[in-house]
Motif scaffolding. Structure first.
Motif, PDB file in Angstrom:
ATOM      1  N   ALA A 304       0.846  -1.196   0.000  1.00  0.00           N
ATOM      2  CA  ALA A 304       0.000   0.000   0.000  1.00  0.00           C
ATOM      3  C   ALA A 304       0.873   1.233   0.000  1.00  0.00           C
ATOM      4  CB  ALA A 304      -0.930   0.008   1.211  1.00  0.00           C
ATOM      5  N   CYS A 305       0.401   2.289  -0.683  1.00  0.00           N
ATOM      6  CA  CYS A 305       1.129   3.558  -0.747  1.00  0.00           C
ATOM      7  C   CYS A 305       0.150   4.692  -0.474  1.00  0.00           C
ATOM      8  CB  CYS A 305       1.773   3.735  -2.122  1.00  0.00           C
ATOM      9  SG  CYS A 305       2.720   5.288  -2.294  1.00  0.00           S
ATOM     10  N   THR A 306       0.592   5.651   0.323  1.00  0.00           N
ATOM     11  CA  THR A 306      -0.248   6.805   0.619  1.00  0.00           C
ATOM     12  C   THR A 306       0.624   8.026   0.840  1.00  0.00           C
ATOM     13  OG1 THR A 306      -2.083   7.578   1.996  1.00  0.00           O
ATOM     14  CG2 THR A 306      -0.282   6.435   3.123  1.00  0.00           C
ATOM     15  N   MET A 307       0.040   9.211   0.643  1.00  0.00           N
ATOM     16  CA  MET A 307       0.725  10.462   0.929  1.00  0.00           C
ATOM     17  C   MET A 307       0.005  11.147   2.077  1.00  0.00           C
ATOM     18  SD  MET A 307       1.779  13.647  -1.571  1.00  0.00           S
ATOM     19  CE  MET A 307       2.849  12.578  -2.534  1.00  0.00           C
ATOM     20  N   VAL A 308       0.752  11.635   3.064  1.00  0.00           N
ATOM     21  CA  VAL A 308       0.113  12.089   4.296  1.00  0.00           C
ATOM     22  C   VAL A 308       0.689  13.412   4.782  1.00  0.00           C
ATOM     23  CG1 VAL A 308      -0.318   9.707   5.002  1.00  0.00           C
ATOM     24  CG2 VAL A 308       1.754  10.858   5.796  1.00  0.00           C
ATOM     25  N   ALA A 370       2.546  13.011  -8.816  1.00  0.00           N
ATOM     26  CA  ALA A 370       3.971  12.706  -8.996  1.00  0.00           C
ATOM     27  C   ALA A 370       4.480  11.809  -7.875  1.00  0.00           C
ATOM     28  CB  ALA A 370       4.782  14.004  -9.056  1.00  0.00           C
ATOM     29  N   GLY A 371       4.021  12.056  -6.653  1.00  0.00           N
ATOM     30  CA  GLY A 371       4.437  11.218  -5.533  1.00  0.00           C
ATOM     31  C   GLY A 371       3.999   9.769  -5.713  1.00  0.00           C
ATOM     32  N   PHE A 372       2.781   9.554  -6.193  1.00  0.00           N
ATOM     33  CA  PHE A 372       2.313   8.191  -6.452  1.00  0.00           C
ATOM     34  C   PHE A 372       3.109   7.537  -7.573  1.00  0.00           C
ATOM     35  CE2 PHE A 372      -2.268   8.605  -4.627  1.00  0.00           C
ATOM     36  CZ  PHE A 372      -1.741   8.527  -3.352  1.00  0.00           C
ATOM     37  N   ALA A 373       3.443   8.322  -8.606  1.00  0.00           N
ATOM     38  CA  ALA A 373       4.268   7.786  -9.688  1.00  0.00           C
ATOM     39  C   ALA A 373       5.642   7.386  -9.164  1.00  0.00           C
ATOM     40  CB  ALA A 373       4.398   8.821 -10.809  1.00  0.00           C
ATOM     41  N   ASP A 482       3.525  -4.079 -12.902  1.00  0.00           N
ATOM     42  CA  ASP A 482       4.027  -4.439 -14.242  1.00  0.00           C
ATOM     43  C   ASP A 482       3.098  -3.970 -15.349  1.00  0.00           C
ATOM     44  OD1 ASP A 482       6.295  -5.607 -13.233  1.00  0.00           O
ATOM     45  OD2 ASP A 482       5.501  -7.653 -13.278  1.00  0.00           O
ATOM     46  N   ALA A 483       1.881  -3.559 -14.988  1.00  0.00           N
ATOM     47  CA  ALA A 483       0.904  -3.152 -15.997  1.00  0.00           C
ATOM     48  C   ALA A 483       0.902  -1.651 -16.254  1.00  0.00           C
ATOM     49  CB  ALA A 483      -0.494  -3.589 -15.566  1.00  0.00           C
ATOM     50  N   LEU A 484       1.694  -0.893 -15.508  1.00  0.00           N
ATOM     51  CA  LEU A 484       1.641   0.561 -15.619  1.00  0.00           C
ATOM     52  C   LEU A 484       2.182   1.057 -16.949  1.00  0.00           C
ATOM     53  CD1 LEU A 484       2.735   1.782 -12.074  1.00  0.00           C
ATOM     54  CD2 LEU A 484       0.435   1.514 -13.004  1.00  0.00           C
ATOM     55  N   SER A 485       1.529   2.087 -17.474  1.00  0.00           N
ATOM     56  CA  SER A 485       2.013   2.766 -18.674  1.00  0.00           C
ATOM     57  C   SER A 485       3.337   3.471 -18.373  1.00  0.00           C
ATOM     58  CB  SER A 485       0.971   3.788 -19.133  1.00  0.00           C
ATOM     59  OG  SER A 485       1.524   4.705 -20.054  1.00  0.00           O
ATOM     60  N   PRO A 486       4.239   3.583 -19.357  1.00  0.00           N
ATOM     61  CA  PRO A 486       5.493   4.317 -19.138  1.00  0.00           C
ATOM     62  C   PRO A 486       5.285   5.758 -18.699  1.00  0.00           C
ATOM     63  CG  PRO A 486       5.605   3.045 -21.171  1.00  0.00           C
ATOM     64  CD  PRO A 486       4.179   2.965 -20.703  1.00  0.00           C
ATOM     65  N   SER A 487       4.113   6.331 -18.988  1.00  0.00           N
ATOM     66  CA  SER A 487       3.842   7.714 -18.596  1.00  0.00           C
ATOM     67  C   SER A 487       3.640   7.862 -17.099  1.00  0.00           C
ATOM     68  CB  SER A 487       2.592   8.228 -19.317  1.00  0.00           C
ATOM     69  OG  SER A 487       1.427   7.591 -18.816  1.00  0.00           O
ATOM     70  N   LEU A 488       3.238   6.766 -16.429  1.00  0.00           N
ATOM     71  CA  LEU A 488       2.912   6.782 -15.006  1.00  0.00           C
ATOM     72  C   LEU A 488       1.778   7.752 -14.688  1.00  0.00           C
ATOM     73  CD1 LEU A 488       6.536   6.735 -13.538  1.00  0.00           C
ATOM     74  CD2 LEU A 488       4.992   4.803 -13.793  1.00  0.00           C
ATOM     75  N   ARG A 489       0.980   8.087 -15.699  1.00  0.00           N
ATOM     76  CA  ARG A 489      -0.135   9.024 -15.512  1.00  0.00           C
ATOM     77  C   ARG A 489      -1.150   8.427 -14.547  1.00  0.00           C
ATOM     78  NH1 ARG A 489      -1.401   9.515 -20.416  1.00  0.00           N
ATOM     79  NH2 ARG A 489      -0.428  11.528 -20.906  1.00  0.00           N
ATOM     80  N   ASN A 490      -1.599   9.228 -13.576  1.00  0.00           N
ATOM     81  CA  ASN A 490      -2.606   8.775 -12.622  1.00  0.00           C
ATOM     82  C   ASN A 490      -3.480   9.944 -12.199  1.00  0.00           C
ATOM     83  OD1 ASN A 490      -1.565   9.707  -9.673  1.00  0.00           O
ATOM     84  ND2 ASN A 490       0.204   9.161 -10.954  1.00  0.00           N
ATOM     85  N   ALA A 491      -4.697   9.627 -11.817  1.00  0.00           N
ATOM     86  CA  ALA A 491      -5.645  10.637 -11.356  1.00  0.00           C
ATOM     87  C   ALA A 491      -6.608   9.995 -10.374  1.00  0.00           C
ATOM     88  CB  ALA A 491      -6.415  11.243 -12.535  1.00  0.00           C
ATOM     89  N   ILE A 492      -6.802  10.659  -9.253  1.00  0.00           N
ATOM     90  CA  ILE A 492      -7.720  10.186  -8.209  1.00  0.00           C
ATOM     91  C   ILE A 492      -7.427   8.725  -7.900  1.00  0.00           C
ATOM     92  CG2 ILE A 492     -10.098  10.266  -7.383  1.00  0.00           C
ATOM     93  CD1 ILE A 492     -10.712  11.991  -9.865  1.00  0.00           C
TER      94      ILE A 492
END
Length: 598
Positions: A304-308, A370-373, A482-492
């Motif tokens: 698990a990953c979170t920003m706090v 960016a932190g999640f990426a 292993d399924a992530l796009s090279p862009s590491l784009r994420n939202a919500i």
């Protein structure tokens, strides 16, 4: 020569030097008893102009001399490499650390932050709020008392001198900026702030994190319009841009050794762009591995990953709960907390349950995506799947409540649910060649309200908040790295996937996330500090008043609406409270408490 003579000679030289240079020095020595019962004397020097010799009074606690372990001559070689101005009048000093003997830990270089102060230009005194270590550098965060100091520095062309001192002046570190440019503070909102090398095996494995280029969600500068620049001499192509993540071509292998430690930035090749070259505090190190995220001997199935920020009172409940459900490792990206978060994490790691919790300091403001990426990149060394949620979000399946057997019957329940659902989908598609593989599992949220509470419930959010809105809201995700796009784009909290992978959404009967979003006002008002997303307006900002990210009827000021404790309450939902009480309640004397209260 006897040791006393050496000390006398050093003191005499310092006094003579003071007379010659017309500087005022504080000269003294401290004596420490070594393990072999011999004595060691340590000379310290503090300098400043005559009119500023008396530094401002210190308001924080005194640092005990016994709390500091001397590292021979290390402080003499330290310098400020970069200075970054953050919101809330924070300034971060980035100080490269020397390669140390394995017997010496980085945390031994500086004393604890309590009672320490930053001294700027021999006259401005600011309390130290944090001392962290990231990518071979110390990051010392100081809280400025007056924002006008920044204007003074900018007009003066930079900070004259920088030092770190204890409130009793018994410890002193003078940091000399290495270059004139390192004296000039850079602002947080237009900056290359971090770098990461994915692998030497990837030609485009260099990843930069930067603010000030892609300012709007979904609108990204084309890679061909940018260049990655090393020490203003060598340039490579940018291959991917998404949000605050920029993937660059690495230099040719024979050039990499000479470029280790080179400052890296991004340059626009179009004159019409609002920037030509971004300021940077990022440096090239193709062999660097973040110390807190070492590669595990074997990969964990679920992490698990979170920003706090300042979640010490909530974190233990969240970790104990999800650890029981099968989360094997937790990555906590600490966004400048100033509560006792670090102590809570250390206590959990050293508890009888030995929770696997890794804290990573992340000082950069409004950089959740960016932190999640960044977390996804680092977690690849130790995890297959990673859950991206906040610490007020708890995954729950109604199926678990119906398992009336022993408490251990739900041990690893989330891990098993994840494996069962993805395996079922694979089996159902086995006859269809080329069917997409499940790379992400999304779970809908249910938002809970204050539930008639005016303060934080002492037994935890799962016990206190039991009234929610009727309709489900946005979803959060568990991602196959292993399924992530090279862009590491994420939202919500969900990611873009590579071709050949797809997202599966669970139904409400399979699993939900209890999101304790609207807590008692004393807790909720802390959200007005700042939103963590780069693309969501802050609560105090008047932009997008009708956005789903806003709270209905709240406005943009931290003023408690009438009847707040009764709002967002349409359904009485005690399922998770019943489940957690059955699993985690323990008897302590005459009362029942939850495990995270111990």
């Amino acid at each position: 020569m006897p040791r006393c003579s050496v000390l006398f000679t050093l003191l005499l030289c310092a006094i003579v030097s003071a007379l010659i240079t017309h500087q005022v020095y504080r000269v003294g020595f401290s004596v420490a008893l070594l393990e072999n019962t011999s004595f060691r004397a340590s000379l310290y020097l503090q300098y400043g102009s005559q009119q500023n010799a008396a530094l401002p009074s210190h308001e924080e606690g005194t640092l005990a001399k016994t709390s500091f372990r001397h590292i021979n001559n290390i402080s003499e070689n330290l310098y400020v490499q970069d200075v970054v101005l953050l919101p809330e009048d924070d300034v971060v000093l980035l100080i490269p650390l020397p390669l140390l003997d394995r017997s010496v830990n980085y945390i031994d270089i500086f004393p604890p932050k309590s009672g320490l102060r930053c001294i700027f230009s021999d006259q401005f005194s600011a309390p130290v709020k944090a001392i962290d270590y990231l990518q071979g550098r110390a990051a010392i965060r100081c809280r400025l008392r007056n924002p006008n100091w920044v204007d003074f520095w900018l007009k003066a062309g930079g900070i004259g001198t920088i030092a770190l001192t204890s409130s009793d002046n018994n410890i002193f570190y003078p940091f000399l900026p290495k270059t004139l440019s390192s004296r000039r503070p850079v602002k947080w909102n237009s900056l290359v702030y971090e770098s990461s090398v994915q692998s030497d095996n990837y030609d485009d494995g260099l990843i930069l994190f930067a603010k000030g280029i892609n300012r709007r969600q979904g609108i990204n500068t084309k890679p061909r319009n940018l260049r990655c620049v090393f020490n203003n001499t060598l340039e490579t192509a940018v291959t991917v841009t998404a949000q605050e993540v920029f993937r660059c071509k690495q230099p040719a292998k024979h050039l990499r050794p000479a470029l280790v430690g080179a400052k890296i930035t991004l340059r626009s090749v179009r004159k019409s762009n609002r920037f030509q070259q971004l300021p940077s505090v990022a440096y090239y190190n193709p062999h660097h591995v973040i110390p807190s995220f070492e590669k595990e001997s074997s990969k964990f199935q679920l992490c698990a990953c979170t920003m706090v920020f300042n979640v010490a009172k909530f974190l233990k409940e969240w970790i104990v709960y999800h650890s029981h459900l099968g989360v094997e490792q937790f990555f906590i990206y600490d966004n400048n907390s100033d509560d006792n978060l670090e102590e809570i994490i250390k206590s959990m790691a050293h508890s009888s349950s030995s929770y696997n919790v890794k804290r990573h300091p992340w000082p950069w403001a409004k950089t959740q995506e960016a932190g999640f990426a960044h977390c996804a990149l680092q977690a690849r060394e130790s995890c297959h799947w990673v859950m991206f949620t906040d610490v007020d979000e708890f995954v729950f399946s109604p199926i678990w409540l119906n398992q009336r057997r022993r408490p251990n019957s739900t041990s690893n329940a989330l891990g098993l649910l994840l494996m069962n659902k993805t395996t079922q989908m694979i089996n159902s598609n086995s006859s269809a060649s080329g069917s997409p593989i499940i790379g992400q599992v999304s779970i809908y949220c249910r938002n809970f309200g204050p539930s008639n509470l005016k303060s934080h419930p002492p037994q935890g959010v799962t016990q206190g908040y039991t009234c929610r809105e009727k309709l489900g809201q946005r979803h959060k995700s568990i991602v196959l790295l292993d399924a992530l796009s090279p862009s590491l784009r994420n939202a919500i909290h969900h990611f873009e996937l590579k071709p050949g992978y797809k997202t599966m959404r669970l139904t409400f009967s399979e699993a939900v996330i209890n999101h304790y979003k609207y807590q008692a006002w004393s807790e909720f008002k802390a959200k007005f500090r700042r939103r963590v997303s780069a693309y969501v307006a802050d609560w105090k900002d008047s932009k997008n008043p009708s956005s789903q990210d806003r709270v209905p009827g709240l406005g943009n000021e931290a003023i408690e609406p009438p009847g707040w404790e009764h709002k967002f309450c349409e359904v009485n939902d005690t399922a998770l409270r019943e489940f957690t009480h059955r699993i985690f309640s323990v008897t302590k004397g005459p009362i029942s408490v939850m495990q995270w209260q111990l």
